[in-house]
Design a protein around this motif. Structure first.
Motif, PDB file in Angstrom:
ATOM      1  N   ARG A   1       4.518  57.810  57.922  1.00 16.44           N
ATOM      2  CA  ARG A   1       3.190  57.125  59.217  1.00 16.44           C
ATOM      3  C   ARG A   1       3.351  55.769  59.856  1.00 16.44           C
ATOM      4  O   ARG A   1       3.000  55.391  61.045  1.00 16.44           O
ATOM      5  CB  ARG A   1       2.219  58.073  58.687  1.00 16.44           C
ATOM      6  CG  ARG A   1       1.145  57.673  59.803  1.00 16.44           C
ATOM      7  CD  ARG A   1       0.451  59.052  59.295  1.00 16.44           C
ATOM      8  NE  ARG A   1      -0.527  58.926  61.194  1.00 16.44           N
ATOM      9  CZ  ARG A   1      -1.056  58.141  61.696  1.00 16.44           C
ATOM     10  NH1 ARG A   1      -1.664  57.501  61.619  1.00 16.44           N
ATOM     11  NH2 ARG A   1      -2.401  58.568  62.298  1.00 16.44           N
ATOM     12  N   ALA A   2       2.721  54.586  58.021  1.00 16.56           N
ATOM     13  CA  ALA A   2       3.465  53.109  58.991  1.00 16.56           C
ATOM     14  C   ALA A   2       4.361  53.339  59.789  1.00 16.56           C
ATOM     15  O   ALA A   2       4.420  52.444  60.560  1.00 16.56           O
ATOM     16  CB  ALA A   2       2.617  52.502  57.345  1.00 16.56           C
ATOM     17  N   ASP A   3       5.464  53.794  58.902  1.00 19.74           N
ATOM     18  CA  ASP A   3       7.272  53.440  59.562  1.00 19.74           C
ATOM     19  C   ASP A   3       7.283  54.124  60.524  1.00 19.74           C
ATOM     20  O   ASP A   3       7.511  53.683  62.583  1.00 19.74           O
ATOM     21  CB  ASP A   3       7.833  53.595  59.075  1.00 19.74           C
ATOM     22  CG  ASP A   3       9.182  52.941  58.987  1.00 19.74           C
ATOM     23  OD1 ASP A   3       9.315  51.751  59.943  1.00 19.74           O
ATOM     24  OD2 ASP A   3      10.249  53.432  59.244  1.00 19.74           O
ATOM     25  N   LEU A   4       6.177  55.315  61.593  1.00 19.11           N
ATOM     26  CA  LEU A   4       6.168  55.485  62.657  1.00 19.11           C
ATOM     27  C   LEU A   4       5.549  55.043  63.973  1.00 19.11           C
ATOM     28  O   LEU A   4       6.097  55.006  64.848  1.00 19.11           O
ATOM     29  CB  LEU A   4       5.794  57.034  62.571  1.00 19.11           C
ATOM     30  CG  LEU A   4       6.793  58.066  61.412  1.00 19.11           C
ATOM     31  CD1 LEU A   4       5.842  59.644  61.713  1.00 19.11           C
ATOM     32  CD2 LEU A   4       8.195  58.575  62.735  1.00 19.11           C
ATOM     33  N   LEU A   5       4.433  54.352  63.555  1.00 21.55           N
ATOM     34  CA  LEU A   5       3.768  53.564  63.895  1.00 21.55           C
ATOM     35  C   LEU A   5       4.180  52.222  64.539  1.00 21.55           C
ATOM     36  O   LEU A   5       3.776  51.310  65.455  1.00 21.55           O
ATOM     37  CB  LEU A   5       2.411  53.430  62.999  1.00 21.55           C
ATOM     38  CG  LEU A   5       1.707  54.244  62.547  1.00 21.55           C
ATOM     39  CD1 LEU A   5       0.186  53.905  61.918  1.00 21.55           C
ATOM     40  CD2 LEU A   5       0.936  55.156  64.260  1.00 21.55           C
TER      41      LEU A   5
ATOM     42  N   THR B   1      11.795  52.694  62.058  1.00 18.31           N
ATOM     43  CA  THR B   1      12.602  51.015  61.395  1.00 18.31           C
ATOM     44  C   THR B   1      13.419  50.798  60.984  1.00 18.31           C
ATOM     45  O   THR B   1      13.539  51.950  59.467  1.00 18.31           O
ATOM     46  CB  THR B   1      11.720  49.999  62.214  1.00 18.31           C
ATOM     47  OG1 THR B   1      11.126  50.370  61.235  1.00 18.31           O
ATOM     48  CG2 THR B   1      10.592  50.581  62.977  1.00 18.31           C
ATOM     49  N   HIS B   2      13.593  49.921  60.479  1.00 24.46           N
ATOM     50  CA  HIS B   2      14.724  48.876  59.152  1.00 24.46           C
ATOM     51  C   HIS B   2      13.598  49.240  57.741  1.00 24.46           C
ATOM     52  O   HIS B   2      14.076  49.391  57.088  1.00 24.46           O
ATOM     53  CB  HIS B   2      15.038  47.872  59.016  1.00 24.46           C
ATOM     54  CG  HIS B   2      13.497  46.683  59.047  1.00 24.46           C
ATOM     55  ND1 HIS B   2      13.190  46.266  60.750  1.00 24.46           N
ATOM     56  CD2 HIS B   2      12.998  45.468  58.449  1.00 24.46           C
ATOM     57  CE1 HIS B   2      12.446  45.607  61.159  1.00 24.46           C
ATOM     58  NE2 HIS B   2      12.542  45.338  59.703  1.00 24.46           N
ATOM     59  N   ARG B   3      11.901  49.405  58.133  1.00 24.02           N
ATOM     60  CA  ARG B   3      11.136  48.963  57.278  1.00 24.02           C
ATOM     61  C   ARG B   3      11.464  50.976  56.248  1.00 24.02           C
ATOM     62  O   ARG B   3      10.594  50.758  55.865  1.00 24.02           O
ATOM     63  CB  ARG B   3       9.708  48.817  58.263  1.00 24.02           C
ATOM     64  CG  ARG B   3       9.467  47.844  58.062  1.00 24.02           C
ATOM     65  CD  ARG B   3       8.856  46.910  57.693  1.00 24.02           C
ATOM     66  NE  ARG B   3       8.835  46.663  56.030  1.00 24.02           N
ATOM     67  CZ  ARG B   3       7.239  46.321  56.364  1.00 24.02           C
ATOM     68  NH1 ARG B   3       6.897  45.418  57.665  1.00 24.02           N
ATOM     69  NH2 ARG B   3       5.955  46.357  55.391  1.00 24.02           N
ATOM     70  N   ALA B   4      11.909  51.617  57.500  1.00 20.72           N
ATOM     71  CA  ALA B   4      12.258  52.844  55.901  1.00 20.72           C
ATOM     72  C   ALA B   4      12.843  52.454  55.444  1.00 20.72           C
ATOM     73  O   ALA B   4      12.420  53.944  53.792  1.00 20.72           O
ATOM     74  CB  ALA B   4      12.778  54.279  57.188  1.00 20.72           C
ATOM     75  N   TRP B   5      13.309  51.586  54.765  1.00 22.24           N
ATOM     76  CA  TRP B   5      14.326  51.752  53.875  1.00 22.24           C
ATOM     77  C   TRP B   5      13.513  50.592  52.857  1.00 22.24           C
ATOM     78  O   TRP B   5      14.242  50.584  51.166  1.00 22.24           O
ATOM     79  CB  TRP B   5      15.431  50.949  53.911  1.00 22.24           C
ATOM     80  CG  TRP B   5      16.336  51.763  54.392  1.00 22.24           C
ATOM     81  CD1 TRP B   5      16.743  51.865  55.701  1.00 22.24           C
ATOM     82  CD2 TRP B   5      17.494  52.667  53.990  1.00 22.24           C
ATOM     83  NE1 TRP B   5      18.022  52.471  56.475  1.00 22.24           N
ATOM     84  CE2 TRP B   5      18.424  53.549  55.141  1.00 22.24           C
ATOM     85  CE3 TRP B   5      17.451  53.211  52.769  1.00 22.24           C
ATOM     86  CZ2 TRP B   5      19.260  54.417  55.010  1.00 22.24           C
ATOM     87  CZ3 TRP B   5      18.235  54.562  52.558  1.00 22.24           C
ATOM     88  CH2 TRP B   5      19.109  55.222  53.337  1.00 22.24           C
TER      89      TRP B   5
END
Length: 242
Positions: free
Chosen positions: A151-155, A14-18
């Motif tokens: 992993r946190a972002d994949l969830l 998601t955008h949180r990947a950045w």
């Protein structure tokens, strides 16, 4: 006034990947816009999940001209944005990505693999999907701290929506466009990790052969997950400081 910088995440993110990269940027120089792509995060249920839809979303989210950076799947979409609206992209940064699978048989095999994987993950919990996705050989050697962020972002996305995205905007679904890269006249920067052998080979050999003005960076010790593995180095490259 800061330049607008649009950052596009990879598949499953998601955008949180950045998040690891954003603190490393000079916010007096850049104003980041970090959208979710269709099938992911806040745009999980937006349909159709398609390349055209993703391109339209990016162009709608960004005002006027902007610097565009895409990672992996986001890099494929970033190239399509730059080809669709070259007058709006002032600089293009491509991270661990490609312009598609050229060989017809290899692409057909990838389509079949993507569809089989989509069927598999569709019925999974988010936790099971995260474990399944992270176990792929391309991600071997991911440092534990980077893996935890990832992993946190994949969830954050529903596997059912990700399955749809894999079928429709996955690597197999995209028509290759290597033959169009010569149309990109804006400054182009190509980034890969030294441990990411296939993408590093494309970065150092294929892209420069087709985009003569491309600037290439290979980050020593990094794998495929550059935004989470080498955020400081990537931020420096995006800002032209490396």
């Amino acid at each position: 006034m800061p330049d607008t910088l649009v950052l596009l995440h990879g598949f499953g993110g998601t955008h949180r990947a950045w998040d690891p990269v954003l603190p490393e940027l000079d916010h007096e120089r850049y104003n980041p816009i970090v959208p979710d792509l269709r099938g992911h995060g806040t745009k999980a249920v937006v349909r159709p999940v398609s390349f055209d839809g993703c391109v339209a979303d990016v162009l709608a989210a960004a005002p006027g001209q902007f610097v565009l950076c895409g990672y992996s799947m986001g890099g494929r979409i970033a190239q399509l944005v730059a080809l669709a609206a070259p007058e709006r992209v002032s600089r293009l940064v491509l991270v661990a990505t490609s312009a598609g699978i050229e060989d017809a048989a290899a692409r057909a095999a990838r389509v079949a693999d993507d569809r089989a994987l989509a069927d598999e993950i569709e019925g999974m919990s988010a936790e099971a999907f995260a474990d399944r996705w992270m176990a792929q050989p391309i991600f071997a050697g991911t440092p534990p701290e980077a893996a935890a962020v990832w992993r946190a972002d994949l969830l954050r996305s529903d596997p059912r929506d990700l399955a749809e995205a894999l079928r429709t905007i996955g690597g197999g679904a995209m028509e290759p466009f290597w033959d169009r890269l010569g149309e990109l006249t804006m400054p182009v920067t190509i980034v890969a990790g030294s441990r990411d052998e296939k993408f590093a080979r494309w970065a150092t050999e294929r892209y420069p052969a087709l985009i003569s003005h491309a600037e290439v960076h290979v980050i020593d010790g990094a794998g495929h997950g550059i935004p989470r593995e080498a955020p400081r180095e990537l931020a420096a490259i995006i800002q032209g400081a490396a």
